[in-house]
Design an enzyme around this catalytic site. Structure first.
Site, PDB file in Angstrom:
ATOM      1  N   GLY A 240       0.927  -1.162   0.024  1.00 42.50           N
ATOM      2  CA  GLY A 240      -0.045  -0.164   0.067  1.00 42.50           C
ATOM      3  C   GLY A 240       0.775   1.404   0.143  1.00 42.50           C
ATOM      4  N   GLU A 277       4.517  -6.412   1.622  1.00 42.59           N
ATOM      5  CA  GLU A 277       3.445  -6.962   0.470  1.00 42.59           C
ATOM      6  C   GLU A 277       3.438  -5.971  -0.569  1.00 42.59           C
ATOM      7  OE1 GLU A 277      -0.397  -7.923   1.467  1.00 42.59           O
ATOM      8  OE2 GLU A 277       0.046  -9.864   2.389  1.00 42.59           O
ATOM      9  N   ARG A 316      -7.212   4.053 -14.885  1.00 42.67           N
ATOM     10  CA  ARG A 316      -7.197   4.602 -13.464  1.00 42.67           C
ATOM     11  C   ARG A 316      -7.796   5.952 -13.400  1.00 42.67           C
ATOM     12  NH1 ARG A 316      -3.072   6.107 -10.951  1.00 42.67           N
ATOM     13  NH2 ARG A 316      -3.717   5.398  -8.918  1.00 42.67           N
ATOM     14  N   CYS A 346     -16.058   5.379 -26.745  1.00 39.61           N
ATOM     15  CA  CYS A 346     -17.114   5.941 -26.708  1.00 39.61           C
ATOM     16  C   CYS A 346     -17.836   6.165 -25.250  1.00 39.61           C
ATOM     17  CB  CYS A 346     -18.276   5.252 -27.807  1.00 39.61           C
ATOM     18  SG  CYS A 346     -17.614   5.311 -29.208  1.00 39.61           S
ATOM     19  N   GLU A 347     -17.290   6.894 -24.429  1.00 35.31           N
ATOM     20  CA  GLU A 347     -17.591   7.131 -23.015  1.00 35.31           C
ATOM     21  C   GLU A 347     -17.089   8.440 -22.852  1.00 35.31           C
ATOM     22  OE1 GLU A 347     -18.946   4.815 -20.625  1.00 35.31           O
ATOM     23  OE2 GLU A 347     -18.954   3.253 -21.993  1.00 35.31           O
ATOM     24  N   TYR A 374      -1.131  -1.083 -11.918  1.00 36.78           N
ATOM     25  CA  TYR A 374      -2.699  -1.180 -12.262  1.00 36.78           C
ATOM     26  C   TYR A 374      -2.766  -0.296 -13.662  1.00 36.78           C
ATOM     27  CZ  TYR A 374      -2.241  -2.270  -7.267  1.00 36.78           C
ATOM     28  OH  TYR A 374      -1.968  -3.112  -6.185  1.00 36.78           O
TER      29      TYR A 374
HETATM   30  C1  PLP Z   1      -3.215  -5.275  -3.675  1.00 30.14           C
HETATM   31  C2  PLP Z   1      -2.586  -5.651  -2.600  1.00 30.14           C
HETATM   32  C3  PLP Z   1      -1.257  -5.308  -2.117  1.00 30.14           C
HETATM   33  C4  PLP Z   1      -0.472  -4.397  -2.856  1.00 30.14           C
HETATM   34  O1  PLP Z   1      -1.101  -3.105  -2.600  1.00 30.14           O
HETATM   35  P1  PLP Z   1      -0.165  -1.832  -3.283  1.00 30.14           P
HETATM   36  O2  PLP Z   1      -0.888  -0.679  -2.726  1.00 30.14           O
HETATM   37  O3  PLP Z   1      -0.046  -1.913  -4.602  1.00 30.14           O
HETATM   38  O4  PLP Z   1       1.109  -1.776  -2.463  1.00 30.14           O
HETATM   39  C5  PLP Z   1      -0.874  -5.967  -1.123  1.00 30.14           C
HETATM   40  N1  PLP Z   1      -1.493  -6.964  -0.372  1.00 30.14           N
HETATM   41  C6  PLP Z   1      -2.751  -7.291  -0.548  1.00 30.14           C
HETATM   42  C7  PLP Z   1      -3.468  -8.336  -0.057  1.00 30.14           C
HETATM   43  C8  PLP Z   1      -3.488  -6.596  -1.681  1.00 30.14           C
HETATM   44  O5  PLP Z   1      -4.647  -6.959  -2.109  1.00 30.14           O
END
Ligand code: PLP
Length: 419
Positions: A240, A277, A316, A346-347, A374
């Site tokens: 995140g 992660e 996005r 077409c949006e 993304y």
């Molecule tokens: C999407 C996701 C991430 C990665 O999130 P980022 O914002 O791209 O770093 C990590 N863990 C889980 C469980 C996710 O669903």
């Protein structure tokens, strides 16, 4: 712009390759990734992990091109997956399934069985019915599944509502007040082995404070479980971390990761393994979407710059009103005009950037920056548009890592009626 996308005699280049050369060879729209940029963000996490029990699980949904996965696998990354398809990608890219953690709220029995057959490192489980299902599948295939619970710490990550995942009203994670009971349930199931705890509070987070708040709650749970004799091996702090799209100032990766690791150690848990992660922060600024200006359409209220990339290529902006910097690859010296940069779909939601001052002419190239996360993965075939090509640049080498889709590719699996 990262150091890996830079200007050479005024023209935008990636590493040692002018973007114009890529457009000439592969056409547009094309996603362009920098191997050095991918490596440098990974190394920034790895630097914090060095000498500690900590590792990086790339959340591959952010960009799951096989060559991108291959780069991270070679660097030693594990992978955080959210589907069986993603596991098959890890295998196809030469990644080690034993370094894979399977996340997500809706794992099917077939996906669980597939993951167990490849001995994945573990499952992040989000509900009691999912524990029951995993226990049953593991029993059937004669294995013990390693599980961590994804807990919902009820922390406000202060990000876009669609990408905030750690609040009470979100579908994600085990509600905080149910966490202890859910662990007891998991520990009592015969085909499960409780190994860890996980939380993931959202995406594009630009402050450390919500992470520390969530981590403290996670560590409270770890301690309460230890008192009941449930001793966890690992703590997964989620992903995140945000990136700079415009003027955001997210914390530096190494400093961020070090802060979390120090908090874990300060509370006496340095012996437990910490998993990061990250998705976006590993790949977001390592990619750009290259597009060509088709038409300029001046108007009374707005001027439109119509390009050959669209919302189906980069969702996005349409989906989250997300901002991406858009730059002319070879800027002209004419006076800039303010345009909305839009695609041919077409949006009315089909826009890539609004109110951008650019000096461009039809045929010019634009680079939509920070499109490595993304981007391609959320692209679709809406309007029967083939998905873009993807190239990965490594020094002065350009590798085509996904061919542009042709129209025939798009309807290959369709069938006509008999009459
Ligand atoms: C999407 C996701 C991430 C990665 O999130 P980022 O914002 O791209 O770093 C990590 N863990 C889980 C469980 C996710 O669903």
């Amino acid at each position: 712009m990262t150091a890996f996308f830079h200007r050479q005699n005024g023209a935008l280049a990636v590493e040692q390759v002018p973007l114009a050369r890529i457009a000439a060879e592969f056409g547009t729209p094309t996603y362009v990734y920098s191997r050095a940029a991918l490596t440098s963000t990974y190394e920034a996490y790895a630097a914090a992990c060095k000498g500690r029990r900590a590792r990086v699980q790339y959340a591959m949904k952010a960009n799951s091109n096989l060559a991108v996965l291959q780069v991270f696998a070679k660097l030693g990354a594990g992978f955080d997956i959210v589907s069986g398809g993603e596991l098959l990608r890890v295998l196809a890219a030469g990644g080690d399934p034993r370094k894979v953690v399977f996340s997500g709220v809706g794992k099917t029995e077939a996906e669980m069985a597939l993951a167990l057959s490849h001995d994945v490192r573990g499952f992040n489980v989000e509900s009691v019915p999912e524990l029951d299902r995993l226990n049953a599948v593991a029993g059937r295939v004669g294995k013990r599944a390693r599980v961590s619970l994804r807990i919902n710490p009820d922390v406000d990550a202060k990000t876009h509502p669609y990408i905030s995942t750690g609040l009470k009203g979100n579908k994600f994670g085990v509600a905080f007040e149910d966490v202890m009971q859910t662990y007891r349930t998991a520990a009592a199931l015969p085909h499960l082995e409780v190994t860890g705890i996980d939380c993931h509070i959202g995406s594009q987070i630009t402050e450390v404070a919500p992470y520390l708040e969530a981590l403290d709650k996670v560590l409270d749970v770890v301690e309460a479980l230890a008192r009941e004799g449930i001793d966890l091996e690992h703590i997964d702090v989620g992903g995140g971390l945000g990136i700079t799209y415009d003027d955001e100032t997210p914390p530096d990766i190494t400093g961020f990761a070090t802060t979390l690791l120090e908090r874990v150690a300060a509370r006496g848990h340095g012996h437990r393994e910490v998993l990061f992660e990250p998705g976006r922060s590993l790949v977001g600024n390592a990619g750009a979407l290259l597009t060509t200006v088709e038409f300029l359409k001046p108007g009374a209220a707005k001027n439109f710059c119509i390009v050959d990339a669209a919302m189906n290529d980069l969702a996005r902006p349409a989906m989250y009103e997300a901002y991406h910097r858009i730059e002319a690859v070879s800027p002209r010296s004419d006076a800039a005009v303010t345009y909305d940069i839009v695609g041919p779909v077409c949006e009315s939601g089909d826009w890539l950037g609004r109110d951008r001052a650019l000096a461009v002419q039809p045929g010019d190239l634009l680079a939509v920056m920070s499109a490595g996360a993304y981007g391609f993965v959320m692209s679709s075939n809406y309007n029967t548009r083939g998905r873009a090509a993807e190239v990965l640049v490594d020094g002065d080498q350009v590798h085509l890592v996904r061919e542009r889709e042709r129209a025939e590719d798009l309807f290959r699996n369709e069938r006509l009626l008999k009459d």
